[in-house]
Design a protein around this motif. Structure first.
Motif, short mmCIF file in Angstrom:
data_model
loop_
_atom_site.label_atom_id
_atom_site.label_comp_id
_atom_site.label_asym_id
_atom_site.label_seq_id
_atom_site.Cartn_x
_atom_site.Cartn_y
_atom_site.Cartn_z
N VAL A 52 -3.05 8.28 -6.37
CA VAL A 52 -1.81 7.86 -5.70
C VAL A 52 -1.82 8.27 -4.24
N GLU A 53 -2.29 9.46 -3.96
CA GLU A 53 -2.33 9.95 -2.58
C GLU A 53 -3.32 9.14 -1.74
N VAL A 54 -4.49 8.81 -2.33
CA VAL A 54 -5.49 8.03 -1.59
C VAL A 54 -4.96 6.64 -1.26
N LYS A 55 -4.29 6.01 -2.23
CA LYS A 55 -3.71 4.68 -1.97
C LYS A 55 -2.64 4.74 -0.89
N ARG A 56 -1.82 5.79 -0.92
CA ARG A 56 -0.78 5.93 0.09
C ARG A 56 -1.38 6.14 1.48
N GLN A 57 -2.43 6.94 1.55
CA GLN A 57 -3.09 7.16 2.83
C GLN A 57 -3.74 5.88 3.36
N ALA A 58 -4.36 5.10 2.45
CA ALA A 58 -4.97 3.84 2.88
C ALA A 58 -3.90 2.86 3.38
N LYS A 59 -2.75 2.83 2.70
CA LYS A 59 -1.68 1.96 3.14
C LYS A 59 -1.15 2.36 4.50
N GLU A 60 -0.98 3.65 4.71
CA GLU A 60 -0.52 4.11 6.03
C GLU A 60 -1.55 3.83 7.11
N ARG A 61 -2.83 3.98 6.78
CA ARG A 61 -3.87 3.70 7.77
C ARG A 61 -3.88 2.22 8.16
N LYS A 62 -3.75 1.33 7.15
CA LYS A 62 -3.70 -0.10 7.46
C LYS A 62 -2.46 -0.44 8.28
N LYS A 63 -1.35 0.21 7.98
CA LYS A 63 -0.12 -0.03 8.74
C LYS A 63 -0.30 0.37 10.20
N GLU A 64 -0.95 1.51 10.41
CA GLU A 64 -1.20 1.94 11.80
C GLU A 64 -2.15 0.99 12.51
N GLU A 65 -3.17 0.50 11.80
CA GLU A 65 -4.09 -0.45 12.43
C GLU A 65 -3.38 -1.75 12.79
#
Length: 462
Positions: A145-158
């Motif tokens: 869950v934490e990895v998916k949340r971090q990936a989502k935040e990273r894509k949002k920042e990109e």
């Protein structure tokens, strides 16, 4: 002799000790067997008494180990199980131990979440887990869950960075050019129309058609006469009928009659249109027959097996289309049903306006029939309405004329080729005879060098 006795003495003592040990083990085994038999007899007696007492209260129950709210704890350290905390102090100590466990596993590189990402609700659930393996499975789930949340935040920042770069490029383009830039993000006077807006508009148009437009019926009572594949194909065509009728400028008030909700066709149609049975959705689905909904004198069953053509469209009539795909069974079922119910019948005048090809059938799909009736209602022109018939089923006059022309040219070329060959042979024979004459003349007359030189000298002087 004495030497041999001294040598055998220790071996004899060892054998004697082994013999004593074997006797002791045999006694112990016999005692254990007696005790176990006595215990088993007592257990069977106790079980028999309990079964006799509780025979009326016995019920078959299924124990699901995964559905236990309070797991059974064990104090055995070999199974890595932790007993439940009884007080607040023990709970705080156990929580610190579990936090230390998570921190060490995270430092070792295991798939464990960080301490900051674990919430209080997660810790409460972790405290209820009985074993270490269960805890680490839950840690793995929290890590995912934490990895998916971090990936989502990273894509949002990109994406945010890309949007800023695009805005900067557009700003530079506006500064360089003084012309007005049209578009949704600039000074455009066009509004964006969303899909939901189009759906609401089309549904509203269907609602208006229910009040004022002519009726059309799709008879869904042929499920038992179709195979599974034909039923699935019929469901897809019924969905296309609804979609194309809704997209038309002047749609029909369409009714699906004789619907069996448990049939293969209806279930497939429910998957295509999940909201078809909702009361607010503009789709008329009836389990009743169309004879119970409309007056019988207004009903006209469209079947290709009858002999009367439909001359013109009548808005007061309710036209019925049989929702059947008959790729295997080509029996006149719709004709028989119309005769049984005593309803007027008609067929589309396809042979009058179309020239069918030799290798194609005259059957049309349900959505093609609905499109033909829609255009016929608005234009009153059969030539315009029958444009929905696929061109592959018709005889292409242009290609047929070109094919006939090619055949005639081929035959003519064959004839011309033969005549030319004959003429060429005659010409070649005449030329060959003339050459033979010249050759024989040159052979018979001797060559005079002086005469040839005098002729050449006179030619040069002139």
């Amino acid at each position: 002799m004495l030497r041999t006795l001294f040598r055998l003495a220790p071996a004899h003592s060892v054998l004697r000790q082994h013999f004593q040990l074997s006797q002791c083990t045999n006694k112990l085994l016999s005692a254990c067997s007696l005790t176990t038999s006595a215990v088993s007899r007592n257990c069977t007696k106790i079980a028999e008494t309990k079964t006799v007492e509780n025979a009326d209260q016995i019920t078959k129950t299924h124990n699901n180990p995964f559905a236990k709210t309070k797991p059974s704890y064990d104090t055995d350290e070999a199974t890595n199980k932790i007993p439940p905390p009884t007080g607040e102090e023990e709970r705080a100590k156990l929580l610190k131990v579990l936090q230390l466990e998570v921190d060490i596993a995270h430092q070792e590189g295991k798939r464990v979440p960080t301490l900051e990402s674990i919430t209080e609700e997660n810790w409460l659930h972790i405290l209820t887990l009985p074993s270490k393996s269960a805890r680490f499975k839950y840690y793995g789930y929290l890590w995912q869950v934490e990895v998916k949340r971090q990936a989502k935040e990273r894509k949002k920042e990109e994406r945010a960075v890309q949007v800023l770069e695009r805005k900067e490029e557009l700003r530079k383009q506006r500064e360089e050019t003084d012309h007005i830039i049209y578009g949704l993000g600039h000074t455009s006077f066009f509004l964006r129309i969303y899909d939901s807006t189009i759906n609401n508009f089309q549904n509203n148009r269907l609602t208006r058609a229910m009040q004022f437009s002519p009726k059309i019926v799709l008879d869904c009572s042929y499920d038992q006469n179709m195979t599974r594949r034909e039923a699935l194909n019929a469901a897809k065509q019924l969905m296309l009928c609804f979609a194309e009728n809704r997209a038309h400028d002047d749609p029909f008030d369409m009714h699906y009659c004789n619907v069996n909700l448990e049939s293969v066709c209806s279930k497939a149609l429910k998957r295509y249109i999940p909201t078809m049975l909702n009361p607010e959705f503009p789709m008329n689905v009836h389990e009743k027959c169309f004879t119970e909904l409309f007056p019988k004198e207004n009903l006209v069953y469209l079947t290709p097996h009858c002999r009367t053509d439909l001359e013109a469209y009548n808005p007061d009539s309710v036209y019925i289309i049989g929702a059947m795909v008959d790729t295997v069974n080509n029996e006149p079922l719709s004709l028989a049903k119309a005769k049984r119910l005593g309803i007027r019948m008609a067929r589309l005048p396809l042979d009058r306006y179309l020239q069918w090809g030799s290798g194609s059938g005259k059957s049309l799909t349900l959505n093609q029939m609905v499109n033909i009736l829609l255009d016929l209602k608005t234009t009153k022109d059969w030539a315009q309405a029958l444009k929905h018939v696929p061109r592959r089923k018709l005889l292409d006059m242009e290609s047929e004329g070109q094919q006939q022309k090619r055949l005639l040219e081929k035959r003519a070329n064959r004839l011309n080729f033969n005549l030319n060959d004959v003429l060429d042979e005659k010409r070649n024979k005449g030329r060959e005879e003339q050459r033979q004459k010249i050759r024989t003349h040159m052979k018979n007359t001797p060559f005079d060098v002086d005469a040839w030189g005098a002729k050449k000298k006179n030619r040069n002087s002139n």
